[in-house]
Design a protein around this motif. Sequence first.
Motif, PDB file in Angstrom:
ATOM      1  N   TRP A 112       1.032  -1.388   0.029  1.00 56.76           N
ATOM      2  CA  TRP A 112      -0.033   0.112  -0.031  1.00 56.76           C
ATOM      3  C   TRP A 112       0.903   1.312   0.064  1.00 56.76           C
ATOM      4  O   TRP A 112       0.511   2.269  -0.807  1.00 56.76           O
ATOM      5  CB  TRP A 112      -1.030  -0.092   1.109  1.00 56.76           C
ATOM      6  N   LYS A 113       1.755   1.154   0.797  1.00 53.21           N
ATOM      7  CA  LYS A 113       2.858   2.178   1.156  1.00 53.21           C
ATOM      8  C   LYS A 113       3.406   2.651  -0.323  1.00 53.21           C
ATOM      9  O   LYS A 113       3.739   3.718  -0.899  1.00 53.21           O
ATOM     10  CB  LYS A 113       3.682   2.286   2.013  1.00 53.21           C
ATOM     11  N   TYR A 114       4.030   1.532  -0.817  1.00 50.71           N
ATOM     12  CA  TYR A 114       4.572   1.487  -2.194  1.00 50.71           C
ATOM     13  C   TYR A 114       3.683   2.374  -3.277  1.00 50.71           C
ATOM     14  O   TYR A 114       4.169   3.180  -4.239  1.00 50.71           O
ATOM     15  CB  TYR A 114       5.036   0.201  -3.003  1.00 50.71           C
ATOM     16  N   GLY A 115       2.412   1.805  -3.275  1.00 53.56           N
ATOM     17  CA  GLY A 115       1.530   2.110  -4.406  1.00 53.56           C
ATOM     18  C   GLY A 115       1.389   3.717  -4.003  1.00 53.56           C
ATOM     19  O   GLY A 115       0.856   4.543  -4.977  1.00 53.56           O
ATOM     20  N   GLU A 116       1.209   4.207  -2.850  1.00 50.50           N
ATOM     21  CA  GLU A 116       0.968   5.687  -2.647  1.00 50.50           C
ATOM     22  C   GLU A 116       2.278   6.516  -2.968  1.00 50.50           C
ATOM     23  O   GLU A 116       2.033   7.685  -3.389  1.00 50.50           O
ATOM     24  CB  GLU A 116       0.719   5.709  -1.080  1.00 50.50           C
ATOM     25  N   ARG A 117       3.375   5.938  -2.568  1.00 57.77           N
ATOM     26  CA  ARG A 117       4.463   6.882  -3.037  1.00 57.77           C
ATOM     27  C   ARG A 117       4.734   6.979  -4.401  1.00 57.77           C
ATOM     28  O   ARG A 117       5.040   8.170  -4.874  1.00 57.77           O
ATOM     29  CB  ARG A 117       5.844   6.012  -2.341  1.00 57.77           C
ATOM     30  N   LYS A 118       4.462   6.087  -5.165  1.00 56.31           N
ATOM     31  CA  LYS A 118       4.759   6.037  -6.627  1.00 56.31           C
ATOM     32  C   LYS A 118       3.390   6.520  -7.343  1.00 56.31           C
ATOM     33  O   LYS A 118       3.458   6.792  -8.499  1.00 56.31           O
ATOM     34  CB  LYS A 118       5.252   4.670  -7.237  1.00 56.31           C
ATOM     35  N   GLY A 119       2.394   6.689  -6.670  1.00 56.97           N
ATOM     36  CA  GLY A 119       1.192   7.021  -7.261  1.00 56.97           C
ATOM     37  C   GLY A 119       0.615   6.019  -8.121  1.00 56.97           C
ATOM     38  O   GLY A 119      -0.165   6.340  -9.137  1.00 56.97           O
ATOM     39  N   GLU A 121      -2.224   3.441  -8.486  1.00 49.26           N
ATOM     40  CA  GLU A 121      -3.379   2.883  -7.809  1.00 49.26           C
ATOM     41  C   GLU A 121      -3.399   1.350  -8.040  1.00 49.26           C
ATOM     42  O   GLU A 121      -4.144   0.657  -6.920  1.00 49.26           O
ATOM     43  CB  GLU A 121      -4.671   3.374  -8.503  1.00 49.26           C
ATOM     44  N   LYS A 124      -2.204  -0.513  -5.041  1.00 52.61           N
ATOM     45  CA  LYS A 124      -3.132  -0.484  -3.832  1.00 52.61           C
ATOM     46  C   LYS A 124      -4.250  -1.662  -3.902  1.00 52.61           C
ATOM     47  O   LYS A 124      -4.469  -1.938  -2.965  1.00 52.61           O
ATOM     48  CB  LYS A 124      -3.757   0.980  -3.663  1.00 52.61           C
ATOM     49  N   SER A 127      -2.962  -4.434  -2.604  1.00 53.25           N
ATOM     50  CA  SER A 127      -2.911  -4.650  -1.220  1.00 53.25           C
ATOM     51  C   SER A 127      -4.593  -5.131  -0.994  1.00 53.25           C
ATOM     52  O   SER A 127      -4.489  -5.879   0.122  1.00 53.25           O
ATOM     53  CB  SER A 127      -2.690  -3.077  -0.557  1.00 53.25           C
TER      54      SER A 127
END
Length: 190
Positions: A112-119, A121, A124, A127
Amino acid sequence: MAIASSATVLFCCAKPNFRRIPSQSRSSSPLTTLNESGIRSRSLIHDPITLSGLIGTGLMAGTFITAGPDSTAMAAVDSLQLSEPANALSLPTWAIHVSSVVEWITAMALVWKYGERKGYESWKGLSWGMVPLLGGALCACTWHFFYNDESLEVLVALQAALTVFGNITLCIAAFRINKLSSKIEVSEKP
Protein backbone atom coordinates in the motif's frame (compact mmCIF):
# COMPACT_ATOMS: atom_id res chain seq x y z
CA MET A 1 19.91 -25.46 41.53
CA ALA A 2 17.42 -23.95 39.07
CA ILE A 3 16.89 -20.90 41.25
CA ALA A 4 20.60 -20.26 41.56
CA SER A 5 21.18 -20.62 37.83
CA SER A 6 18.28 -18.24 37.04
CA ALA A 7 19.70 -15.63 39.35
CA THR A 8 23.19 -16.11 37.90
CA VAL A 9 21.94 -15.64 34.35
CA LEU A 10 19.92 -12.62 35.42
CA PHE A 11 22.82 -10.81 37.05
CA CYS A 12 25.40 -11.80 34.43
CA CYS A 13 23.20 -10.48 31.62
CA ALA A 14 22.06 -7.31 33.37
CA LYS A 15 23.34 -4.19 31.64
CA PRO A 16 23.76 -1.28 34.04
CA ASN A 17 23.12 2.21 32.71
CA PHE A 18 26.42 4.13 32.87
CA ARG A 19 26.89 7.82 32.22
CA ARG A 20 29.66 10.32 32.94
CA ILE A 21 29.39 12.81 35.73
CA PRO A 22 30.89 16.29 35.32
CA SER A 23 34.04 16.67 37.44
CA GLN A 24 32.68 19.61 39.49
CA SER A 25 29.56 17.76 40.70
CA ARG A 26 30.34 15.01 43.20
CA SER A 27 26.94 14.64 44.87
CA SER A 28 25.00 11.44 44.43
CA SER A 29 21.34 10.72 44.87
CA PRO A 30 20.13 7.80 47.00
CA LEU A 31 19.36 5.84 43.81
CA THR A 32 22.87 6.05 42.41
CA THR A 33 26.36 5.31 43.57
CA LEU A 34 29.57 7.03 42.58
CA ASN A 35 32.64 4.93 41.99
CA GLU A 36 36.22 6.11 41.71
CA SER A 37 36.27 6.64 37.94
CA GLY A 38 33.43 9.17 38.03
CA ILE A 39 30.79 6.90 36.49
CA ARG A 40 27.31 6.84 37.98
CA SER A 41 25.42 3.57 37.67
CA ARG A 42 21.78 2.99 38.39
CA SER A 43 20.89 0.33 40.87
CA LEU A 44 19.88 -2.98 39.27
CA ILE A 45 16.60 -2.94 41.16
CA HIS A 46 15.51 0.28 39.42
CA ASP A 47 16.01 -1.17 35.93
CA PRO A 48 12.61 -2.44 34.70
CA ILE A 49 14.04 -5.46 32.84
CA THR A 50 16.10 -6.57 35.81
CA LEU A 51 13.20 -5.98 38.16
CA SER A 52 10.93 -8.19 36.05
CA GLY A 53 13.65 -10.86 36.06
CA LEU A 54 13.91 -10.67 39.82
CA ILE A 55 10.15 -11.01 40.15
CA GLY A 56 10.20 -14.02 37.82
CA THR A 57 12.99 -15.63 39.82
CA GLY A 58 11.01 -15.00 43.00
CA LEU A 59 7.92 -16.59 41.50
CA MET A 60 9.91 -19.65 40.45
CA ALA A 61 11.42 -19.87 43.94
CA GLY A 62 7.92 -19.64 45.41
CA THR A 63 6.77 -22.43 43.13
CA PHE A 64 9.57 -24.71 44.30
CA ILE A 65 8.93 -23.82 47.93
CA THR A 66 5.18 -24.49 47.70
CA ALA A 67 5.88 -27.82 46.00
CA GLY A 68 7.22 -28.97 49.35
CA PRO A 69 10.49 -30.40 50.58
CA ASP A 70 9.68 -33.98 49.55
CA SER A 71 9.00 -33.24 45.87
CA THR A 72 11.65 -32.88 43.22
CA ALA A 73 12.19 -29.84 41.04
CA MET A 74 10.74 -31.65 38.01
CA ALA A 75 7.54 -32.43 39.89
CA ALA A 76 7.14 -28.72 40.62
CA VAL A 77 7.68 -27.85 36.95
CA ASP A 78 5.27 -30.59 35.86
CA SER A 79 2.60 -29.17 38.16
CA LEU A 80 2.79 -25.87 36.21
CA GLN A 81 2.04 -27.45 32.84
CA LEU A 82 -1.47 -27.14 31.47
CA SER A 83 -3.28 -30.11 30.10
CA GLU A 84 -4.10 -29.73 26.43
CA PRO A 85 -5.79 -32.10 24.02
CA ALA A 86 -3.71 -34.31 21.78
CA ASN A 87 -4.54 -32.21 18.71
CA ALA A 88 -3.17 -28.98 20.22
CA LEU A 89 -0.59 -27.14 18.14
CA SER A 90 2.96 -26.99 19.47
CA LEU A 91 4.64 -23.72 20.34
CA PRO A 92 6.83 -23.70 17.19
CA THR A 93 3.76 -24.32 15.03
CA TRP A 94 1.97 -21.42 16.70
CA ALA A 95 5.04 -19.25 16.15
CA ILE A 96 4.89 -20.05 12.43
CA HIS A 97 1.14 -19.35 12.24
CA VAL A 98 1.34 -16.03 14.05
CA SER A 99 4.50 -14.85 12.29
CA SER A 100 2.94 -15.70 8.91
CA VAL A 101 -0.09 -13.54 9.69
CA VAL A 102 2.14 -10.69 10.90
CA GLU A 103 4.29 -10.97 7.78
CA TRP A 104 1.20 -10.91 5.56
CA ILE A 105 -0.13 -7.77 7.27
CA THR A 106 3.32 -6.16 6.93
CA ALA A 107 3.44 -7.05 3.24
CA MET A 108 -0.02 -5.53 2.73
CA ALA A 109 1.09 -2.31 4.42
CA LEU A 110 4.32 -2.12 2.40
CA VAL A 111 2.51 -2.73 -0.89
CA TRP A 112 0.00 0.00 0.00
CA LYS A 113 2.79 2.42 0.95
CA TYR A 114 4.63 1.68 -2.32
CA GLY A 115 1.44 2.40 -4.28
CA GLU A 116 0.99 5.71 -2.46
CA ARG A 117 4.58 6.87 -2.92
CA LYS A 118 4.77 6.03 -6.61
CA GLY A 119 1.20 7.05 -7.33
CA TYR A 120 0.22 3.62 -8.70
CA GLU A 121 -3.37 2.82 -7.80
CA SER A 122 -2.95 -0.72 -9.13
CA TRP A 123 -0.48 -1.49 -6.32
CA LYS A 124 -3.07 -0.38 -3.79
CA GLY A 125 -5.40 -2.81 -5.53
CA LEU A 126 -2.87 -5.56 -4.85
CA SER A 127 -3.05 -4.69 -1.16
CA TRP A 128 -6.85 -4.94 -1.29
CA GLY A 129 -6.53 -8.24 -3.14
CA MET A 130 -4.52 -9.64 -0.24
CA VAL A 131 -7.34 -9.06 2.28
CA PRO A 132 -9.32 -12.27 1.58
CA LEU A 133 -6.21 -14.37 2.12
CA LEU A 134 -5.66 -12.61 5.45
CA GLY A 135 -9.23 -13.53 6.38
CA GLY A 136 -8.49 -17.15 5.50
CA ALA A 137 -5.39 -17.11 7.69
CA LEU A 138 -7.38 -15.69 10.58
CA CYS A 139 -10.00 -18.43 10.11
CA ALA A 140 -7.27 -21.08 10.35
CA CYS A 141 -5.73 -19.52 13.46
CA THR A 142 -9.14 -19.24 15.12
CA TRP A 143 -9.96 -22.87 14.38
CA HIS A 144 -6.61 -24.02 15.79
CA PHE A 145 -7.00 -21.75 18.84
CA PHE A 146 -10.12 -23.69 19.79
CA TYR A 147 -8.31 -27.03 19.31
CA ASN A 148 -9.92 -27.79 15.95
CA ASP A 149 -13.35 -28.06 17.54
CA GLU A 150 -15.87 -29.88 15.34
CA SER A 151 -18.52 -27.23 16.00
CA LEU A 152 -16.27 -24.71 14.23
CA GLU A 153 -15.74 -26.77 11.08
CA VAL A 154 -17.49 -23.96 9.18
CA LEU A 155 -14.23 -22.03 9.58
CA VAL A 156 -12.43 -24.64 7.49
CA ALA A 157 -14.94 -24.17 4.65
CA LEU A 158 -14.75 -20.39 5.04
CA GLN A 159 -10.95 -20.53 4.91
CA ALA A 160 -11.08 -22.56 1.71
CA ALA A 161 -13.57 -20.13 0.12
CA LEU A 162 -11.50 -17.11 1.15
CA THR A 163 -8.35 -18.75 -0.23
CA VAL A 164 -9.98 -19.34 -3.63
CA PHE A 165 -11.45 -15.83 -3.68
CA GLY A 166 -8.12 -14.34 -2.52
CA ASN A 167 -6.21 -16.14 -5.27
CA ILE A 168 -8.64 -14.72 -7.83
CA THR A 169 -8.31 -11.18 -6.45
CA LEU A 170 -4.51 -11.47 -6.46
CA CYS A 171 -4.61 -12.66 -10.06
CA ILE A 172 -6.75 -9.66 -11.05
CA ALA A 173 -4.45 -7.28 -9.13
CA ALA A 174 -1.37 -8.78 -10.80
CA PHE A 175 -3.02 -8.39 -14.20
CA ARG A 176 -3.74 -4.71 -13.44
CA ILE A 177 -0.12 -4.13 -12.36
CA ASN A 178 1.13 -5.85 -15.52
CA LYS A 179 -1.19 -3.71 -17.64
CA LEU A 180 0.05 -0.52 -15.94
CA SER A 181 3.69 -1.61 -16.39
CA SER A 182 3.10 -2.17 -20.10
CA LYS A 183 1.62 1.34 -20.45
CA ILE A 184 4.57 2.88 -18.60
CA GLU A 185 7.11 1.03 -20.80
CA VAL A 186 5.31 2.16 -24.00
CA SER A 187 5.19 5.78 -22.83
CA GLU A 188 8.92 5.76 -21.90
CA LYS A 189 10.07 4.59 -25.35
CA PRO A 190 11.24 7.42 -27.63
